[in-house]
Design a protein around this motif. Sequence first.
Motif, PDB file in Angstrom:
ATOM      1  N   ASP A  64       0.838  -1.194   0.000  1.00 31.14           N
ATOM      2  CA  ASP A  64       0.000   0.000   0.000  1.00 31.14           C
ATOM      3  C   ASP A  64       0.874   1.245   0.000  1.00 31.14           C
ATOM      4  OD1 ASP A  64      -2.419  -1.280  -0.048  1.00 31.14           O
ATOM      5  OD2 ASP A  64      -2.585  -1.397   2.137  1.00 31.14           O
ATOM      6  N   GLY A  65       0.617   2.131  -0.940  1.00 28.81           N
ATOM      7  CA  GLY A  65       1.373   3.379  -1.010  1.00 28.81           C
ATOM      8  C   GLY A  65       2.410   3.388  -2.117  1.00 28.81           C
ATOM      9  N   ILE A  66       2.684   2.245  -2.738  1.00 29.36           N
ATOM     10  CA  ILE A  66       3.638   2.197  -3.850  1.00 29.36           C
ATOM     11  C   ILE A  66       2.856   2.471  -5.133  1.00 29.36           C
ATOM     12  CG2 ILE A  66       5.165   0.723  -5.222  1.00 29.36           C
ATOM     13  CD1 ILE A  66       6.446   1.477  -2.636  1.00 29.36           C
ATOM     14  N   SER A  67       3.263   3.490  -5.864  1.00 31.29           N
ATOM     15  CA  SER A  67       2.565   3.832  -7.100  1.00 31.29           C
ATOM     16  C   SER A  67       3.180   3.158  -8.321  1.00 31.29           C
ATOM     17  CB  SER A  67       2.575   5.350  -7.299  1.00 31.29           C
ATOM     18  OG  SER A  67       3.897   5.829  -7.428  1.00 31.29           O
TER      19      SER A  67
ATOM     20  N   ALA B 166      11.420   1.659  -6.823  1.00 31.77           N
ATOM     21  CA  ALA B 166      10.024   1.867  -6.422  1.00 31.77           C
ATOM     22  C   ALA B 166       9.738   3.343  -6.195  1.00 31.77           C
ATOM     23  CB  ALA B 166       9.729   1.070  -5.153  1.00 31.77           C
ATOM     24  N   ARG B 167       8.506   3.734  -6.501  1.00 31.28           N
ATOM     25  CA  ARG B 167       8.026   5.097  -6.263  1.00 31.28           C
ATOM     26  C   ARG B 167       6.846   5.015  -5.297  1.00 31.28           C
ATOM     27  NH1 ARG B 167      12.192   6.643  -8.273  1.00 31.28           N
ATOM     28  NH2 ARG B 167      12.487   7.037 -10.454  1.00 31.28           N
ATOM     29  N   ARG B 168       6.948   5.768  -4.219  1.00 31.96           N
ATOM     30  CA  ARG B 168       5.841   5.802  -3.260  1.00 31.96           C
ATOM     31  C   ARG B 168       5.053   7.084  -3.478  1.00 31.96           C
ATOM     32  NH1 ARG B 168       9.977   6.418   1.725  1.00 31.96           N
ATOM     33  NH2 ARG B 168      10.916   8.323   0.978  1.00 31.96           N
ATOM     34  N   ARG B 169       3.760   6.993  -3.198  1.00 33.85           N
ATOM     35  CA  ARG B 169       2.918   8.184  -3.322  1.00 33.85           C
ATOM     36  C   ARG B 169       3.290   9.173  -2.228  1.00 33.85           C
ATOM     37  NH1 ARG B 169      -0.731   4.152  -4.849  1.00 33.85           N
ATOM     38  NH2 ARG B 169      -1.571   3.850  -2.759  1.00 33.85           N
ATOM     39  N   ALA B 170       3.102  10.442  -2.508  1.00 28.21           N
ATOM     40  CA  ALA B 170       3.505  11.496  -1.579  1.00 28.21           C
ATOM     41  C   ALA B 170       2.786  11.379  -0.240  1.00 28.21           C
ATOM     42  CB  ALA B 170       3.245  12.868  -2.200  1.00 28.21           C
TER      43      ALA B 170
ATOM     44  N   ALA C  55       1.877   8.731   1.220  1.00 27.48           N
ATOM     45  CA  ALA C  55       2.324   7.549   1.957  1.00 27.48           C
ATOM     46  C   ALA C  55       3.821   7.573   2.210  1.00 27.48           C
ATOM     47  CB  ALA C  55       1.961   6.279   1.170  1.00 27.48           C
ATOM     48  N   ALA C  56       4.445   8.710   2.036  1.00 24.61           N
ATOM     49  CA  ALA C  56       5.895   8.810   2.146  1.00 24.61           C
ATOM     50  C   ALA C  56       6.412   8.442   3.529  1.00 24.61           C
ATOM     51  CB  ALA C  56       6.351  10.222   1.780  1.00 24.61           C
ATOM     52  N   GLU C  57       5.646   8.725   4.561  1.00 20.99           N
ATOM     53  CA  GLU C  57       6.095   8.449   5.932  1.00 20.99           C
ATOM     54  C   GLU C  57       6.074   6.958   6.252  1.00 20.99           C
ATOM     55  OE1 GLU C  57       7.284  10.821   7.986  1.00 20.99           O
ATOM     56  OE2 GLU C  57       7.021  12.217   6.319  1.00 20.99           O
ATOM     57  N   GLY C  58       5.048   6.248   5.783  1.00 24.45           N
ATOM     58  CA  GLY C  58       4.861   4.856   6.194  1.00 24.45           C
ATOM     59  C   GLY C  58       5.703   3.847   5.443  1.00 24.45           C
ATOM     60  N   ILE C  59       6.184   4.175   4.274  1.00 25.77           N
ATOM     61  CA  ILE C  59       6.927   3.222   3.451  1.00 25.77           C
ATOM     62  C   ILE C  59       8.403   3.587   3.472  1.00 25.77           C
ATOM     63  CG2 ILE C  59       7.220   2.264   1.159  1.00 25.77           C
ATOM     64  CD1 ILE C  59       4.302   2.917   0.656  1.00 25.77           C
ATOM     65  N   THR C  60       9.214   2.610   3.889  1.00 23.24           N
ATOM     66  CA  THR C  60      10.661   2.821   3.935  1.00 23.24           C
ATOM     67  C   THR C  60      11.344   1.849   2.983  1.00 23.24           C
ATOM     68  OG1 THR C  60      10.991   1.225   5.705  1.00 23.24           O
ATOM     69  CG2 THR C  60      10.525   3.512   6.363  1.00 23.24           C
ATOM     70  N   THR C  61      12.613   2.052   2.813  1.00 24.52           N
ATOM     71  CA  THR C  61      13.395   1.132   1.998  1.00 24.52           C
ATOM     72  C   THR C  61      13.337  -0.272   2.587  1.00 24.52           C
ATOM     73  OG1 THR C  61      14.869   2.960   1.436  1.00 24.52           O
ATOM     74  CG2 THR C  61      15.686   0.747   1.011  1.00 24.52           C
TER      75      THR C  61
ATOM     76  N   LEU D 283      14.326   3.708  -3.544  1.00 22.02           N
ATOM     77  CA  LEU D 283      12.988   4.182  -3.202  1.00 22.02           C
ATOM     78  C   LEU D 283      12.941   5.691  -3.298  1.00 22.02           C
ATOM     79  CD1 LEU D 283      10.151   3.451  -2.153  1.00 22.02           C
ATOM     80  CD2 LEU D 283      11.064   3.683   0.153  1.00 22.02           C
ATOM     81  N   ALA D 284      11.961   6.201  -4.018  1.00 26.14           N
ATOM     82  CA  ALA D 284      11.798   7.655  -4.165  1.00 26.14           C
ATOM     83  C   ALA D 284      10.319   7.981  -4.030  1.00 26.14           C
ATOM     84  CB  ALA D 284      12.328   8.103  -5.519  1.00 26.14           C
ATOM     85  N   THR D 285      10.051   9.224  -3.757  1.00 27.91           N
ATOM     86  CA  THR D 285       8.665   9.684  -3.644  1.00 27.91           C
ATOM     87  C   THR D 285       8.215  10.218  -4.999  1.00 27.91           C
ATOM     88  OG1 THR D 285       9.045  10.278  -1.349  1.00 27.91           O
ATOM     89  CG2 THR D 285       7.123  11.245  -2.418  1.00 27.91           C
ATOM     90  N   ALA D 286       7.051   9.749  -5.449  1.00 27.99           N
ATOM     91  CA  ALA D 286       6.511  10.189  -6.736  1.00 27.99           C
ATOM     92  C   ALA D 286       6.121  11.655  -6.634  1.00 27.99           C
ATOM     93  CB  ALA D 286       5.321   9.337  -7.145  1.00 27.99           C
ATOM     94  N   ARG D 287       6.309  12.375  -7.706  1.00 29.71           N
ATOM     95  CA  ARG D 287       5.958  13.790  -7.731  1.00 29.71           C
ATOM     96  C   ARG D 287       4.469  13.948  -8.008  1.00 29.71           C
ATOM     97  NH1 ARG D 287      10.873  16.950 -10.556  1.00 29.71           N
ATOM     98  NH2 ARG D 287      12.513  15.663  -9.718  1.00 29.71           N
ATOM     99  N   GLU D 288       3.882  14.930  -7.390  1.00 25.56           N
ATOM    100  CA  GLU D 288       2.465  15.253  -7.617  1.00 25.56           C
ATOM    101  C   GLU D 288       2.365  15.972  -8.959  1.00 25.56           C
ATOM    102  OE1 GLU D 288      -0.255  14.929  -5.451  1.00 25.56           O
ATOM    103  OE2 GLU D 288       0.899  13.869  -3.936  1.00 25.56           O
ATOM    104  N   ARG D 289       1.275  15.737  -9.672  1.00 27.06           N
ATOM    105  CA  ARG D 289       1.107  16.398 -10.975  1.00 27.06           C
ATOM    106  C   ARG D 289       0.147  17.527 -10.884  1.00 27.06           C
ATOM    107  NH1 ARG D 289       1.567  11.884 -15.635  1.00 27.06           N
ATOM    108  NH2 ARG D 289       3.361  10.887 -14.781  1.00 27.06           N
TER     109      ARG D 289
END
Length: 177
Positions: A115-118, A133-137, A139-145, A171-177
Amino acid sequence: MKQLNRIIALPIALGFVFLAVLVVVELIAERAGAGPVIVNWHGIYDWMATHTWESTSVRIIGGLCALGGLLLLALQFIPRKPERLRVHAAEKGVDAAIDRRSLVRTVQQAVGDIDGISQAKVALHGNKVTVDARRRAEAAEGITTQTVADATHRAVDDLHLRRPPRITIKLATARER
């Protein structure tokens, strides 16, 4: 290696096709009495008649052809990566394996189910799995490497590979569009 073979084979095959068409066209033109159409092969024939095997130009052409053949032969000795990865079988005497693409899809599915991986891109190079992997912005706090690494290790361990691959996680955070 398979792709390199295909890249090398394509121009060689096209060259032989072109040469075959050229010979057919020239033979038809010669039979019709039109003479050379595309290539002045009479001049080539006359040149070959005046040069012996001891001629420098004939030796250079022969050496280049031999060198090209040896190069193609040497390329075939480059070891290829195995298309299948061996797994531990439940019974003795059974040879079991998994396709490399199946391993990639299995890991990609396992990481994508978090959950949270886009987006999850997985690559297998040699004996190394790389997960990008790219995590949604949100969910950035809950998902770690470590979360992604644990899912990847579980997926690989469930396959019971005889020689498990090394795993690298990006692991990176996906950018909002």
